[in-house]
Design a protein around this motif. Structure first.
Motif, mmCIF file in Angstrom:
data_model
loop_
_atom_site.group_PDB
_atom_site.id
_atom_site.type_symbol
_atom_site.label_atom_id
_atom_site.label_comp_id
_atom_site.label_asym_id
_atom_site.label_seq_id
_atom_site.Cartn_x
_atom_site.Cartn_y
_atom_site.Cartn_z
ATOM 1 N N GLY A 29 -7.901 47.519 -1.492
ATOM 2 C CA GLY A 29 -8.851 47.653 -0.388
ATOM 3 C C GLY A 29 -8.592 46.699 0.770
ATOM 4 O O GLY A 29 -9.205 46.819 1.827
ATOM 5 N N HIS A 30 -7.687 45.747 0.580
ATOM 6 C CA HIS A 30 -7.392 44.757 1.611
ATOM 7 C C HIS A 30 -6.027 44.955 2.253
ATOM 8 O O HIS A 30 -5.635 44.183 3.122
ATOM 9 N N ILE A 31 -5.310 45.964 1.810
ATOM 10 C CA ILE A 31 -3.983 46.228 2.355
ATOM 11 C C ILE A 31 -4.156 47.051 3.626
ATOM 12 O O ILE A 31 -4.336 48.261 3.590
ATOM 13 N N GLU A 32 -4.143 46.328 4.739
ATOM 14 C CA GLU A 32 -4.337 46.967 6.040
ATOM 15 C C GLU A 32 -3.666 46.114 7.114
ATOM 16 O O GLU A 32 -3.398 44.925 6.901
ATOM 17 N N PRO A 33 -3.352 46.726 8.253
ATOM 18 C CA PRO A 33 -2.696 45.971 9.324
ATOM 19 C C PRO A 33 -3.474 44.699 9.683
ATOM 20 O O PRO A 33 -4.699 44.701 9.752
ATOM 21 N N PHE A 35 -3.746 41.941 7.856
ATOM 22 C CA PHE A 35 -4.035 41.121 6.683
ATOM 23 C C PHE A 35 -2.743 40.427 6.272
ATOM 24 O O PHE A 35 -1.685 41.047 6.230
ATOM 25 N N LYS A 84 2.038 39.027 8.457
ATOM 26 C CA LYS A 84 0.949 39.999 8.563
ATOM 27 C C LYS A 84 1.486 41.399 8.311
ATOM 28 O O LYS A 84 2.605 41.732 8.697
ATOM 29 N N LEU A 85 0.668 42.191 7.671
ATOM 30 C CA LEU A 85 1.025 43.580 7.434
ATOM 31 C C LEU A 85 0.892 44.382 8.725
ATOM 32 O O LEU A 85 -0.020 44.139 9.523
ATOM 33 N N ASN A 86 1.794 45.320 8.910
ATOM 34 C CA ASN A 86 1.756 46.238 10.042
ATOM 35 C C ASN A 86 1.637 47.660 9.517
ATOM 36 O O ASN A 86 2.040 47.944 8.382
ATOM 37 N N LYS A 87 1.116 48.545 10.341
ATOM 38 C CA LYS A 87 1.008 49.950 9.961
ATOM 39 C C LYS A 87 2.407 50.465 9.619
ATOM 40 O O LYS A 87 3.365 50.222 10.340
ATOM 41 N N ARG A 95 0.895 48.695 -4.111
ATOM 42 C CA ARG A 95 0.488 50.076 -3.878
ATOM 43 C C ARG A 95 1.613 50.997 -4.289
ATOM 44 O O ARG A 95 2.774 50.609 -4.304
#
Length: 179
Positions: A29-33, A35, A84-87, A95
């Protein structure tokens, strides 16, 4: 040497793998751009400890984190940090990702070995089956930290693995995710 696990050892392994699946579910639920991978690590550490367990990676041969989280060109053993994660990023171990049918057929093609060669599988033998896939060249390198493996040319890649144990009635897949 091949060691067949006892039923007690297999029970501990099932419990540990269940905790791993629950931790991945917690992180999903926290894997998003935006984060950071470091925040995912802190969340995983908190969750694992809140369940009365201890992260097994942390401190193992100097590994500095509770999780391995490899992004894009990082094939395995990625250190969580400020990245940071990117789209569109590929994040291994937190995942599932999909593969085209052609790649899947190549990876899962049975009978790659010589029939009747090698050790016989017996009840209690643990198998770690890991798929390492990258675009382009097959060349990889290990960074100076002696942990993180990256693709040469920093091309995207993916890593997925399952722990399986030979059971009396087939294979016991410890890492299979529920639907």
């Amino acid at each position: 040497m091949i060691i067949c696990k006892s039923e007690t050892e297999l029970s501990f392994m099932r419990k540990a793998k269940r905790m791993e699946k629950e931790t991945i579910h917690c992180l999903a639920g926290h894997i998003e751009p935006g984060f950071t991978i470091g925040k995912l690590d802190h969340l995983a550490d908190w969750y694992i400890r809140s369940q009365g367990a201890v992260p097994s990676f942390k401190g193992y041969n100097g590994f500095p984190a509770s999780i391995c989280a490899s992004v894009n060109e990082q094939l395995v053993h990625g250190f969580p940090g400020r990245r940071k994660l990117n789209k569109g990023d590929i994040l291994a171990k937190t995942r599932q990702f999909t593969m085209s049918h052609a790649i899947r057929q190549y990876i899962e093609n049975p009978n790659r070995g010589i029939p009747e060669q090698g050790p016989r599988l017996k009840t209690g033998i643990e198998l770690a089956i890991e798929s390492l896939i990258q675009i382009g060249s097959r060349h990889i390198g290990t960074l100076e930290d002696n942990w993180m493996v990256v693709t040469v040319g920093l091309v995207p890649c993916a890593h997925n693995g399952h722990t399986k144990t030979v059971a009396t009635d087939g294979m016991d897949i410890f890492t299979k995710l529920s639907a």
